[in-house]
Design a protein around this motif. Structure first.
Motif, mmCIF file in Angstrom:
data_model
loop_
_atom_site.group_PDB
_atom_site.id
_atom_site.type_symbol
_atom_site.label_atom_id
_atom_site.label_comp_id
_atom_site.label_asym_id
_atom_site.label_seq_id
_atom_site.Cartn_x
_atom_site.Cartn_y
_atom_site.Cartn_z
ATOM 1 N N GLY A 19 0.815 -1.219 0.000
ATOM 2 C CA GLY A 19 0.000 0.000 0.000
ATOM 3 C C GLY A 19 0.843 1.260 0.000
ATOM 4 N N GLY A 20 1.889 1.274 0.812
ATOM 5 C CA GLY A 20 2.768 2.439 0.870
ATOM 6 C C GLY A 20 3.531 2.642 -0.422
ATOM 7 N N GLY A 21 4.024 1.548 -0.994
ATOM 8 C CA GLY A 21 4.732 1.650 -2.268
ATOM 9 C C GLY A 21 3.823 2.130 -3.388
ATOM 10 N N ALA A 22 2.594 1.623 -3.404
ATOM 11 C CA ALA A 22 1.647 2.049 -4.443
ATOM 12 C C ALA A 22 1.241 3.501 -4.264
ATOM 13 N N SER A 23 1.208 3.972 -3.026
ATOM 14 C CA SER A 23 0.776 5.354 -2.787
ATOM 15 C C SER A 23 1.735 6.372 -3.385
ATOM 16 N N ILE A 24 2.969 5.991 -3.615
ATOM 17 C CA ILE A 24 3.929 6.918 -4.218
ATOM 18 C C ILE A 24 3.585 7.167 -5.684
ATOM 19 N N PHE A 25 3.052 6.163 -6.355
ATOM 20 C CA PHE A 25 2.828 6.254 -7.794
ATOM 21 C C PHE A 25 1.385 6.558 -8.184
ATOM 22 N N VAL A 26 0.442 6.297 -7.297
ATOM 23 C CA VAL A 26 -0.974 6.556 -7.581
ATOM 24 C C VAL A 26 -1.268 8.026 -7.284
ATOM 25 N N PRO A 27 -2.071 8.712 -8.120
ATOM 26 C CA PRO A 27 -2.370 10.140 -7.870
ATOM 27 C C PRO A 27 -3.034 10.368 -6.519
ATOM 28 N N TRP A 28 -2.619 11.451 -5.864
ATOM 29 C CA TRP A 28 -3.167 11.832 -4.566
ATOM 30 C C TRP A 28 -4.299 12.836 -4.699
ATOM 31 N N MET A 29 -4.170 13.726 -5.655
ATOM 32 C CA MET A 29 -5.165 14.789 -5.833
ATOM 33 C C MET A 29 -5.538 14.878 -7.310
ATOM 34 N N GLU A 42 -12.021 25.917 -21.657
ATOM 35 C CA GLU A 42 -11.872 24.470 -21.803
ATOM 36 C C GLU A 42 -11.449 23.867 -20.472
ATOM 37 N N PRO A 43 -12.301 23.012 -19.883
ATOM 38 C CA PRO A 43 -11.917 22.364 -18.621
ATOM 39 C C PRO A 43 -11.042 21.131 -18.893
ATOM 40 N N SER A 44 -10.116 20.885 -18.006
ATOM 41 C CA SER A 44 -9.302 19.668 -18.071
ATOM 42 C C SER A 44 -9.026 19.195 -16.646
ATOM 43 N N VAL A 45 -8.876 17.895 -16.504
ATOM 44 C CA VAL A 45 -8.615 17.302 -15.198
ATOM 45 C C VAL A 45 -7.156 16.860 -15.148
ATOM 46 N N GLU A 46 -6.449 17.270 -14.105
ATOM 47 C CA GLU A 46 -5.041 16.904 -13.919
ATOM 48 C C GLU A 46 -4.900 16.084 -12.642
ATOM 49 N N SER A 47 -4.118 15.033 -12.718
ATOM 50 C CA SER A 47 -3.833 14.199 -11.551
ATOM 51 C C SER A 47 -2.462 14.558 -11.004
ATOM 52 N N ILE A 48 -2.357 14.610 -9.676
ATOM 53 C CA ILE A 48 -1.116 15.010 -9.020
ATOM 54 C C ILE A 48 -0.664 13.888 -8.096
ATOM 55 N N THR A 49 0.580 13.433 -8.269
ATOM 56 C CA THR A 49 1.144 12.425 -7.374
ATOM 57 C C THR A 49 1.788 13.129 -6.170
ATOM 58 N N LEU A 51 4.821 13.229 -5.138
ATOM 59 C CA LEU A 51 6.090 13.902 -5.382
ATOM 60 C C LEU A 51 5.918 15.252 -6.071
ATOM 61 N N ASN A 52 4.738 15.518 -6.616
ATOM 62 C CA ASN A 52 4.458 16.814 -7.225
ATOM 63 C C ASN A 52 3.772 17.769 -6.263
ATOM 64 N N MET A 53 3.575 17.339 -5.041
ATOM 65 C CA MET A 53 2.942 18.181 -4.027
ATOM 66 C C MET A 53 4.019 18.831 -3.162
ATOM 67 N N PRO A 54 3.725 20.024 -2.647
ATOM 68 C CA PRO A 54 4.695 20.632 -1.726
ATOM 69 C C PRO A 54 4.871 19.741 -0.488
ATOM 70 N N TYR A 55 6.088 19.504 -0.099
ATOM 71 C CA TYR A 55 6.450 18.670 1.047
ATOM 72 C C TYR A 55 6.090 17.199 0.858
ATOM 73 N N GLY A 56 5.787 16.786 -0.348
ATOM 74 C CA GLY A 56 5.505 15.380 -0.615
ATOM 75 C C GLY A 56 6.721 14.498 -0.448
ATOM 76 N N LEU A 57 7.901 15.086 -0.650
ATOM 77 C CA LEU A 57 9.128 14.328 -0.466
ATOM 78 C C LEU A 57 9.299 13.889 0.986
ATOM 79 N N ALA A 123 -7.234 8.140 -4.685
ATOM 80 C CA ALA A 123 -6.855 6.898 -4.011
ATOM 81 C C ALA A 123 -5.463 6.902 -3.408
ATOM 82 N N GLY A 124 -4.516 7.613 -3.981
ATOM 83 C CA GLY A 124 -3.149 7.593 -3.469
ATOM 84 C C GLY A 124 -3.046 8.065 -2.031
ATOM 85 N N SER A 125 -3.774 9.115 -1.705
ATOM 86 C CA SER A 125 -3.725 9.622 -0.334
ATOM 87 C C SER A 125 -4.358 8.634 0.645
#
Length: 155
Positions: A19-29, A42-49, A51-57, A123-125
């Protein structure tokens, strides 16, 4: 009794590691971004993992530390095993605070020329948050079970 604790700890560690390993690669937001103005919006949906979040490291570093503590509880002896048994649950609680902070404080980053109209948790979060108690308790169960087996063999 100690065999049961170690078995339960291993199963918890296994699910926590996956679960922890998958959470790194699955989008959080997920964020809804609108570009343009008026009728040309034009609306578009973006997924954020994470590592792309502030303090995600920080989450990833704490998670890797928990992985190391599970290994120490499983293979360590003496003080190392005891330290892993105590530090695992504490570090998992600290990491859970980091996860909640990441989720609550995320406002999104708008791409050039766009604006964010909505954000949602994905799901990542949830995977990250669910894996933390599994890893923390696995450290404790494995360390306690191995300590009882070690003490019985050396008595």
């Amino acid at each position: 009794m100690q065999r049961t604790l170690v078995r339960v700890g291993w199963w918890m560690a296994l699910f926590g590691l996956f679960g922890g390993g998958a959470s790194i690669f699955v989008p959080w937001m997920r964020q809804l971004v609108e570009t343009g103005s008026g009728r040309r919006t034009e609306p578009s949906v973006e997924s954020i993992t994470v590592l792309n979040m502030p303090y995600g490291l920080w989450y990833v570093l704490f998670l890797c530390s928990l992985f190391a503590l599970v290994g120490t509880a499983a293979m360590g002896v003496g003080r190392g095993r005891k330290l892993a048994g105590v530090a695992g649950p504490i570090l998992s609680l600290l990491t859970a605070f980091v996860v909640v902070g990441l989720i609550i404080t995320y406002d999104g980053k708008a791409p050039t020329g766009g604006r964010i109209t909505d954000t949602a948790i994905t799901a990542g979060s949830w995977l990250g948050l669910a894996s933390l108690p599994l890893l923390g308790f696995a450290c404790g169960f494995i360390a306690i079970g191995r300590a009882a087996a070690y003490d019985a063999g050396h008595a």
